[in-house]
Design an enzyme around this catalytic site. Structure first.
Site, short mmCIF file in Angstrom:
data_model
loop_
_atom_site.label_atom_id
_atom_site.label_comp_id
_atom_site.label_asym_id
_atom_site.label_seq_id
_atom_site.Cartn_x
_atom_site.Cartn_y
_atom_site.Cartn_z
N HIS A 127 39.25 87.43 -39.35
CA HIS A 127 40.54 87.70 -38.61
C HIS A 127 40.79 88.65 -37.74
O HIS A 127 40.64 89.68 -37.94
CB HIS A 127 41.65 88.02 -39.83
CG HIS A 127 43.03 87.70 -39.56
ND1 HIS A 127 43.69 86.67 -39.67
CD2 HIS A 127 44.03 88.46 -38.81
CE1 HIS A 127 44.87 86.54 -39.10
NE2 HIS A 127 45.21 87.78 -38.70
N CYS A 128 41.01 88.30 -36.42
CA CYS A 128 40.98 88.92 -35.45
C CYS A 128 42.60 89.57 -35.09
O CYS A 128 43.31 88.64 -34.70
CB CYS A 128 40.61 88.25 -33.93
SG CYS A 128 40.59 89.49 -32.55
#
Length: 278
Positions: A147-148
């Protein structure tokens, strides 16, 4: 509770806004402060502006696609039916039997460290191979890489190509700025600021920021280039997927060419464009 959710939503968009502001400031500093005020040769000025604009366009296009492409969710057939839920609620043994039978039926290869079919309690579904539950997205995501926070989205099956291209074009964008602003950065120190104005400090920061991001983006881009060649996600590089035979970090490696095609597709004309390919 609603206020807390609102605050979390705002906080999660802060990194995205920061990136947008960087693009806006870099455009002003490069186009206005450098190209219009400092570059005297017309051909050189036009060349700089054109290349800068093309790279900026590609960066923004990839950035938008990476942000707003919906994460790839688990297909409906991996969720327990009403009858299966009723049977699973009778006890742990019954639940395990339901999950195992359904996993075998769906030909799921991935297993837990105990050798069981992977099941998500939160989503109430069997996890397809290479799927992980994202606590930020609150769902199971297919081929989840990570998850960026910079795109406020999961990097996964549906947008990995866009994320990778964003890294690549951002690296070229920063490298181009650093290379073309270097000579004017040097000239900055020989100028009389009382005559030229303090706006030229933008050139100073533009060069330093572009160098800093060029190095960091090169590192990140190189790492993901390696992951593509071996067909591995960031999560799988940290912890090898487990099967009946045990952990195997090279389980999905089909060779460099096939691994590349899996991400970028078979059409060379679409490799460098942020469009989904299979």
């Amino acid at each position: 509770m609603a206020f807390t959710v609102l605050c979390l939503t705002v906080v999660r968009w802060v990194p995205v806004v920061f990136v947008v502001l960087l693009f806006v400031w870099s455009t002003y500093a490069y186009i206005v402060q450098m190209c219009l005020y400092m570059v005297t040769d017309l051909v050189e000025r036009i060349f700089y502006i054109v290349i800068f604009s093309v790279l900026l366009f590609m960066c923004i296009w990839c950035f938008i696609k990476a942000i707003f492409t919906p994460t790839a969710g688990v297909p409906f057939q991996y969720f327990l039916t009403a009858d299966e839920k009723d049977q699973a609620e009778k006890g742990k043994a019954e639940c395990k039997e339901v999950v195992e039978n359904k996993g075998i039926k769906l030909r799921v290869q991935g297993r837990t460290v105990r050798g069981c079919v992977r099941f998500c309690e939160a989503c109430q579904c069997i996890k397809p191979d290479r799927t992980h539950h994202c606590s930020n997205c609150q769902k199971c995501v297919l081929k989840m890489d990570h998850h960026c926070p910079w795109i406020n989205n999961c990097v996964c099956y549906s947008n990995y190509k866009f994320f990778f291209l964003f890294l690549m074009y951002s690296f070229l964008f920063c490298l181009f700025i650093a290379a073309t602003s270097c000579q004017y950065f040097v000239k900055f120190w020989t100028m009389d600021l009382s005559i030229e104005g303090y706006g030229k400090f933008n050139i100073l920061f533009l060069f330093f920021v572009s160098i800093m991001f060029t190095i960091s983006l090169l590192t990140l881009h190189s790492y993901h280039s390696y992951l593509i060649t071996v067909n591995r996600t960031t999560l799988e590089s940290l912890r090898a997927p487990v099967f009946r035979s045990g952990p195997d970090k090279n389980a999905y490696n089909r060779g460099c060419r096939k691994n590349f095609i899996e991400v970028f597709g078979r059409s060379p004309l679409l490799w460098l464009l942020p469009v989904f390919t299979e």
